[in-house]
Design an enzyme around this catalytic site. Structure first.
Site, PDB file in Angstrom:
ATOM      1  N   ASP A  14     -36.507   4.778  -8.607  1.00 36.44           N
ATOM      2  CA  ASP A  14     -35.094   4.419  -8.747  1.00 36.44           C
ATOM      3  C   ASP A  14     -34.668   3.807  -7.420  1.00 36.44           C
ATOM      4  O   ASP A  14     -34.443   4.520  -6.436  1.00 36.44           O
ATOM      5  CB  ASP A  14     -34.263   5.667  -9.068  1.00 36.44           C
ATOM      6  CG  ASP A  14     -32.760   5.379  -9.076  1.00 36.44           C
ATOM      7  OD1 ASP A  14     -32.373   4.199  -9.023  1.00 36.44           O
ATOM      8  OD2 ASP A  14     -31.979   6.356  -9.114  1.00 36.44           O
ATOM      9  N   LYS A  76     -28.474  -3.810  -2.011  1.00 36.10           N
ATOM     10  CA  LYS A  76     -28.900  -4.005  -3.397  1.00 36.10           C
ATOM     11  C   LYS A  76     -27.929  -4.896  -4.158  1.00 36.10           C
ATOM     12  O   LYS A  76     -28.327  -5.641  -5.062  1.00 36.10           O
ATOM     13  CB  LYS A  76     -29.028  -2.642  -4.083  1.00 36.10           C
ATOM     14  CG  LYS A  76     -29.342  -2.692  -5.571  1.00 36.10           C
ATOM     15  CD  LYS A  76     -29.430  -1.292  -6.158  1.00 36.10           C
ATOM     16  CE  LYS A  76     -29.583  -1.297  -7.655  1.00 36.10           C
ATOM     17  NZ  LYS A  76     -29.697   0.067  -8.211  1.00 36.10           N
ATOM     18  N   GLU A 153     -31.533   1.068 -15.770  1.00 33.59           N
ATOM     19  CA  GLU A 153     -31.241   2.429 -15.318  1.00 33.59           C
ATOM     20  C   GLU A 153     -30.708   3.327 -16.446  1.00 33.59           C
ATOM     21  O   GLU A 153     -31.176   4.463 -16.597  1.00 33.59           O
ATOM     22  CB  GLU A 153     -30.275   2.373 -14.134  1.00 33.59           C
ATOM     23  CG  GLU A 153     -30.941   1.801 -12.876  1.00 33.59           C
ATOM     24  CD  GLU A 153     -29.958   1.436 -11.783  1.00 33.59           C
ATOM     25  OE1 GLU A 153     -28.738   1.664 -11.979  1.00 33.59           O
ATOM     26  OE2 GLU A 153     -30.391   0.917 -10.743  1.00 33.59           O
ATOM     27  N   ASP A 176     -23.114   4.979 -16.523  1.00 38.22           N
ATOM     28  CA  ASP A 176     -23.887   5.031 -15.282  1.00 38.22           C
ATOM     29  C   ASP A 176     -23.085   4.388 -14.152  1.00 38.22           C
ATOM     30  O   ASP A 176     -22.975   3.159 -14.071  1.00 38.22           O
ATOM     31  CB  ASP A 176     -25.227   4.310 -15.476  1.00 38.22           C
ATOM     32  CG  ASP A 176     -26.126   4.391 -14.246  1.00 38.22           C
ATOM     33  OD1 ASP A 176     -25.684   4.926 -13.212  1.00 38.22           O
ATOM     34  OD2 ASP A 176     -27.267   3.908 -14.324  1.00 38.22           O
TER      35      ASP A 176
END
Length: 582
Positions: A14, A76, A153, A176
């Site tokens: 992850d 990211k 994810e 999420d």
């Protein structure tokens, strides 16, 4: 290859905005792997010491407060952008920074398992565009990893629930909210199958934005704008952001929190001024962010034609979902309690190793099946005639968002001029009517075109692979084929990887009208239609229409059904095509 290398497992990673984790599927279940500090969470932070040494994780995170210009986090978010970060005179791209985090995780896994690690499944936000996905793949390759699969994810989180609850039959929504991204995925679970129905999200919305709302509020009480403070007093803002992050966490447990105000040098001094914030104030600050959250949820629900009451379970994923204000919002939206059965920080990494087990055909998951969707619409640029004038720059979809992948789809387009010599097929990703508002993925040159009048047909076919590889084909009226494979401009896929993708795509495609025998059957049936009396024609005419429609839609099951119907119809009329087609 040594025995150790041959038996090295494919790990699940992850790669998070705030923290990253690595896991492995061992002894029939997924397990997290601790780093050298004994923690399963590795902060996604890169720092450079005065000596020039690069540090990763917790040690780098310590620099965020004392030396904010010597470290970087939240990179990211910029994976799809040509952005550079300067740390003590060294420049890094988001891909390079991500590769450093991945290399650190890879080394932690190798040390824990006692063998070199070479393969991984890496998770990405469901709403990452193709450029960001391929950039993530490149970061993995730069870290010395063969990226077996990139998995969304929320899908990874759903795999953990599916692994533990295989006999359930329900409709679930996964919410999420990570440090930097937000995703929502609607999924149906039945008979050990996890079928993604839709996904939506925002790649620039996460827990960091909720922290920034507190930072901006505190600075506003001192008549200071956040943008000005960041430029003039970076250490002060860095220290204040740390205080506000702690306050945000405290508000998950208490009704109020205190925030100390640092001075311009980022120090507290002997008796720092304190600002108090309660849940009511924080809820008000979060209002604009929660409105941004609601839009992707509504879009995902519309795309499945479901209402909130049709959802059986709402599952929370990501550390930022611990915020009471966020949980209340989700529960009010769906009118039911949200579930956080597994640690929201860890579930995505665990799901990545379940996906690795599926790839490696581990016996513990041999009864599980998972489908996924393409989160974006893919199409081509076309021109339109409006008000007597032809205008370029319009988007014509071929693969629609939330189509189950892998998938192959085609559309017919037409030339705009007589004897047009060529066509540039520009491929875009997005949902806007104008291509200028979508993302250019690549292009295919179709040249030369056979001479003909304006309006000559050009068939364009898209085939999208589970690894995010898009094959584009164009067929001219003369039957000539043009073809390219697009991997979103990231020159990282090896020739072997592209060839593997081509083979997968070739096995996926099903176009019955390209089979001469199928065309002969249609022509035979049409010829027989002309020989029948009028009172028998309607039944055969309808069967031929259904058969030809099924050939054009290229659905394997539908085509076989239509073909059988046509053969049955012919047989009922005493007509047998076998001798004619032999």
């Amino acid at each position: 290859m040594t025995e150790t290398q041959k038996n090295a497992p494919c790990v699940g990673i992850d790669l998070g905005t705030t923290n990253s984790l690595v896991s492995v599927f061992l002894n029939g279940k997924p397990e997290l792997i601790p780093n050298s500090h004994g923690s399963v969470l590795t902060p996604s932070v890169i720092g450079v010491l005065e000596s020039g040494e690069i540090i990763v994780g917790q040690a780098a995170k310590e620099l965020r407060v004392t030396q904010p210009d010597a470290c970087v986090s939240c990179f990211k978010r910029f994976m799809a952008q040509d952005r550079r970060f300067n740390l003590r005179g060294q420049e890094f791209s988001p891909i390079e920074l991500s590769s450093l985090v991945l290399r650190s995780l890879k080394e932690d896994a190798a040390n824990a398992l006692g063998m070199p690690i070479t393969e991984a499944v890496i998770t990405v936000p469901a709403y990452f565009n193709d450029h960001a996905r391929q950039a993530t793949r490149l970061a993995g390759e730069m870290a010395g990893l063969t990226v077996r699969r990139m998995i969304n994810e929320p899908t990874a989180a759903a795999l953990v629930h599916g692994f533990h609850d295989r006999d359930d039959e329900k409709m679930i929504t996964i919410i999420d909210l990570g440090g930097g991204t937000f995703d929502v995925t609607v999924m149906e679970v039945f008979e050990s199958t996890l079928e993604i129905r839709s996904t939506a999200g925002e790649s620039m919305l996460g827990g960091e934005d909720f922290t920034d709302r507190i930072v901006a509020h505190v600075l506003q009480t001192q008549n200071i704008a956040l943008e000005v403070a960041e430029f003039q007093f970076p250490r002060r803002v860095a220290r204040l952001r740390s205080e506000c992050e702690n306050a945000k966490r405290q508000l998950t447990r208490s009704d109020s929190a205190s925030i100390r105000l640092p001075n311009e040098e980022g120090e507290f001094g002997g008796d720092p001024k304190t600002i108090h914030i309660d849940r009511t104030t924080y809820s008000s600050l979060c209002g604009p962010l929660l409105r941004r959250v609601s839009a992707p949820i509504a879009r995902a629900m519309r795309d499945t034609d479901l209402a909130p009451e049709d959802i059986d379970d709402v599952i929370l994923v990501g550390g930022a979902t611990r915020m009471p204000v966020f949980q209340s919002f989700v529960e009010n939206y769906f009118q039911k309690p949200a579930i956080a059965r597994f640690n929201p920080d860890e579930i995505v990494a665990l799901g990545a190793s379940v996906q690795a087990a599926l790839i490696e055909r581990d016996a513990a998951v041999d009864d599980m099946i998972m489908t996924d969707v393409c989160p974006f619409t893919l199409g081509v640029e076309v021109s339109k005639e409006l008000g007597g004038q032809r205008k370029d720059g319009y988007f014509s979809p071929i693969l629609h968002r939330n189509s189950t992948i892998p998938i192959s789809q085609e559309e017919m387009f037409y030339t705009v001029a007589a004897n047009q010599p060529s066509v540039t097929v520009r491929v875009y990703q997005g949902d806007s009517r104008k291509t200028a508002e979508n993302m250019l993925v690549g292009q295919l040159e179709v040249s030369p075109l056979p001479q003909g009048p304006a309006g000559s047909p050009l068939l364009i076919r898209f085939t999208y692979d589970i690894s995010g590889v898009l094959e584009v084909e164009a067929y001219t009226p003369g039957g000539k084929k043009f073809r390219t494979v697009l991997t979103s401009h990231v020159e990282s896929l090896s020739p072997q990887s592209v060839e593997d993708a081509k083979r997968r795509i070739a096995s996926l495609k099903f176009y019955p009208r390209e089979d001469q025998a199928n065309l002969q059957l249609a022509r035979f049936a049409e010829r027989m239609l002309g020989e029948l009396p009028s009172w028998q024609r309607q039944q055969l005419d309808q069967a031929i229409d259904f058969y030809e429609s099924a050939m054009n839609r290229s659905n394997r099951d539908e085509f076989h059904h239509a073909k059988q119907m046509l053969l049955t119809c012919l047989s009922s009329l005493g007509i047998s095509p076998e001798d004619d087609l032999a």
